[in-house]
Scaffold this motif. Structure first.
Motif, PDB file in Angstrom:
ATOM      1  N   UNK A 295     -31.597 -27.425   7.778  1.00 17.27           N
ATOM      2  CA  UNK A 295     -30.562 -27.585   6.749  1.00 17.27           C
ATOM      3  C   UNK A 295     -31.197 -27.854   5.395  1.00 17.27           C
ATOM      4  N   UNK A 296     -32.205 -28.708   5.387  1.00 21.24           N
ATOM      5  CA  UNK A 296     -32.897 -29.014   4.129  1.00 21.24           C
ATOM      6  C   UNK A 296     -33.529 -27.760   3.531  1.00 21.24           C
ATOM      7  N   UNK A 297     -34.148 -26.944   4.382  1.00 16.34           N
ATOM      8  CA  UNK A 297     -34.776 -25.710   3.893  1.00 16.34           C
ATOM      9  C   UNK A 297     -33.717 -24.736   3.375  1.00 16.34           C
ATOM     10  N   UNK A 305     -30.190 -29.563  -3.403  1.00 17.15           N
ATOM     11  CA  UNK A 305     -31.123 -30.588  -2.943  1.00 17.15           C
ATOM     12  C   UNK A 305     -30.373 -31.612  -2.100  1.00 17.15           C
ATOM     13  N   UNK A 306     -31.115 -32.259  -1.200  1.00 14.96           N
ATOM     14  CA  UNK A 306     -30.534 -33.340  -0.404  1.00 14.96           C
ATOM     15  C   UNK A 306     -30.722 -34.625  -1.192  1.00 14.96           C
ATOM     16  N   UNK A 307     -29.762 -34.909  -2.044  1.00 14.53           N
ATOM     17  CA  UNK A 307     -29.844 -36.093  -2.900  1.00 14.53           C
ATOM     18  C   UNK A 307     -28.442 -36.523  -3.280  1.00 14.53           C
ATOM     19  N   UNK A 308     -28.247 -37.827  -3.388  1.00 13.41           N
ATOM     20  CA  UNK A 308     -26.946 -38.359  -3.788  1.00 13.41           C
ATOM     21  C   UNK A 308     -26.720 -38.106  -5.265  1.00 13.41           C
ATOM     22  N   UNK A 313     -21.919 -33.281  -2.117  1.00  8.64           N
ATOM     23  CA  UNK A 313     -21.086 -33.060  -0.937  1.00  8.64           C
ATOM     24  C   UNK A 313     -21.692 -33.841   0.229  1.00  8.64           C
ATOM     25  N   UNK A 314     -20.858 -34.560   0.972  1.00  5.96           N
ATOM     26  CA  UNK A 314     -21.372 -35.382   2.059  1.00  5.96           C
ATOM     27  C   UNK A 314     -20.924 -34.840   3.414  1.00  5.96           C
ATOM     28  N   UNK A 315     -21.901 -34.731   4.309  1.00  2.14           N
ATOM     29  CA  UNK A 315     -21.662 -34.282   5.682  1.00  2.14           C
ATOM     30  C   UNK A 315     -22.393 -35.261   6.598  1.00  2.14           C
ATOM     31  N   UNK A 316     -21.693 -35.827   7.563  1.00  4.11           N
ATOM     32  CA  UNK A 316     -22.312 -36.750   8.504  1.00  4.11           C
ATOM     33  C   UNK A 316     -22.698 -35.989   9.766  1.00  4.11           C
ATOM     34  N   UNK A 329     -26.540 -31.985  -3.245  1.00  4.14           N
ATOM     35  CA  UNK A 329     -26.267 -31.868  -4.681  1.00  4.14           C
ATOM     36  C   UNK A 329     -26.621 -30.449  -5.134  1.00  4.14           C
ATOM     37  N   UNK A 330     -25.723 -29.850  -5.928  1.00  2.00           N
ATOM     38  CA  UNK A 330     -26.020 -28.550  -6.509  1.00  2.00           C
ATOM     39  C   UNK A 330     -25.751 -27.376  -5.590  1.00  2.00           C
TER      40      UNK A 330
END
Length: 419
Positions: A295-297, A305-308, A313-316, A329-330
């Motif tokens: 997911x990060x890639x 980017x994975x950043x607050x 957008x938040x996914x648990x 983010x973005x």
């Protein structure tokens, strides 16, 4: 007779002649509990030998058995008509319904939708539109059921944006004056359902007048009157079947053919008892730690980017007793569900052994991923008041974005009509 200015029509609606076993008759929408066959097995045991809409539908839990089941479904429809199980309850009218669940009491109007006014294509400017993209493989089995069907029963919920509560609510205020058709508890914790006949020409005219006022407020360039709340796939199947039939008809037959219409329940998106909930995802046949890295890639490849952040957008993500909240983010996708679905679609192309399911309820997700080899994705709650604006701006939302209530709050099959 259809009129280009009318979207909903009264019709002949059928109900069981024997109203003593309606709890066994009405079952929940076919697209619920798709990863919980135990639910449908319990329904079968509960129904026993009673007449039931369970015999008239194909639960998606059994899509792999469609070829075996569809013939039995068609025969059950013919049997219900031939044996007098179903009889006309309303000959030229609507049915006003009240559904009580843990969310409260909501009201709706069962009617016939003119499929000529409906276009499920993304970006459509039709009066009636899909709210979500469809899953391609789920439409053909429903078309096969409908092609040979003597009857239609429906779990389609159609939404309208009526902040003044002007269409259905005035009818409900006088429900004590209407003929009550049914009043019973729904099976499997589905709450309580009551229905009233709407046959007085003055009451029908009041519905049309209110809909005309709603329509007058719409932009002529983007006149979105109704959006599908539940049942996008079923309505898309009905439309596709109508398009198959239409070229074989004369102009006169085209106007009145039963396949031109689909039975729906119209509800007001501003009904306080109508909840919008997210539809979560569970991916079977995968490793959670590896998936997080992918997911990060994927996000990086899309410029995210994975950043607050304020627009994150938040996914648990839950798996094997672990819980990780991703803040993205973005993203080039407007909604968290769009970002997630884009990743899953991409990932599944190279992992054909894996299986994706769409799940109502956080507790169910957590139960399904308790062991190894399954990963759950919990999505944020959609904003109900923005639904119509979002459809106008973006077209259909990503498939399986939202649910109207939890699984047992979906529409139960009740009324039928001849096809």
């Amino acid at each position: 007779m259809p009129d280009s200015n009318v979207v909903l029509y009264p019709g002949e609606l059928l109900l069981p002649a024997d109203r003593s076993s309606l709890t066994e008759w009405a079952c929940v929408a076919c697209d619920q509990f798709t990863s919980q066959p135990r639910y449908w097995e319990d329904v079968r045991r509960f129904v026993g030998s009673h007449p039931s809409t369970l015999d008239l539908i194909l639960p998606e839990c059994y899509l792999s058995e469609a070829s075996e089941r569809i013939g039995r479904i068609h025969q059950a429809m013919r049997d219900d008509l031939e044996r007098g199980v179903l009889v006309p309850a309303v000959s030229n009218g609507f049915i006003l319904v009240e559904r009580n669940t843990s969310s409260g009491a909501r009201v709706g109007l069962v009617a016939l939708l003119d499929l000529e006014c409906y276009d499920p294509a993304r970006g459509s400017k039709a009066l009636v539109r899909a709210s979500e993209e469809t899953i391609a493989e789920r439409v053909p089995p429903r078309m096969t059921v409908r092609r040979g069907a003597a009857l239609e029963t429906s779990h389609v919920l159609m939404l309208m944006d009526d902040p003044m509560h002007s269409v259905i609510e005035p009818l409900f205020q006088k429900h004590d004056e209407l003929d009550r058709l049914y009043d019973f508890p729904l099976m499997m914790g589905g709450g309580h359902l009551t229905g009233y006949a709407v046959t007085d020409p003055a009451d029908i005219a009041s519905v049309y007048a209110a809909l005309d006022r709603l329509r007058a407020r719409l932009s002529p360039d983007d006149p979105l009157l109704f959006a599908v709340g539940d049942g996008n796939h079923s309505l898309a199947a009905a439309k596709a079947c109508w398009e198959e039939i239409k070229p074989r008809l004369t102009p006169a037959e085209t106007v009145v053919h039963p396949a031109r219409f689909a039975m729906v329940e119209l509800e007001n998106i501003h009904d306080d008892a109508l909840r919008m909930e997210p539809i979560h995802r569970v991916l079977f046949g995968c490793d959670g730690d590896d998936l997080l890295n992918e997911i990060a890639a994927f996000a990086a490849e899309k410029g995210a980017t994975l950043a607050a952040g304020p627009q994150a957008q938040e996914i648990t993500v839950v798996y094997e007793g672990k819980e990780v909240t991703l803040s993205i983010e973005g993203s080039p996708y407007n909604l968290a569900v769009g970002t997630l679905q884009a990743f899953l679609d991409w990932w599944l192309l190279s992992h054909p052994q894996a299986r994706l399911d769409y799940i109502h309820g956080e507790d169910t997700v957590r139960m399904l991923v308790a062991g190894e080899g399954a990963v759950g994705f919990l999505l944020p709650t959609p904003e109900r008041d923005r639904l119509f604006d979002t459809i106008r701006a973006e077209g259909a939302l990503p498939r399986k974005t939202f649910s109207l209530g939890s699984a047992n709050e979906k529409r139960y099959y009740m009324e039928c009509r001849r096809l």
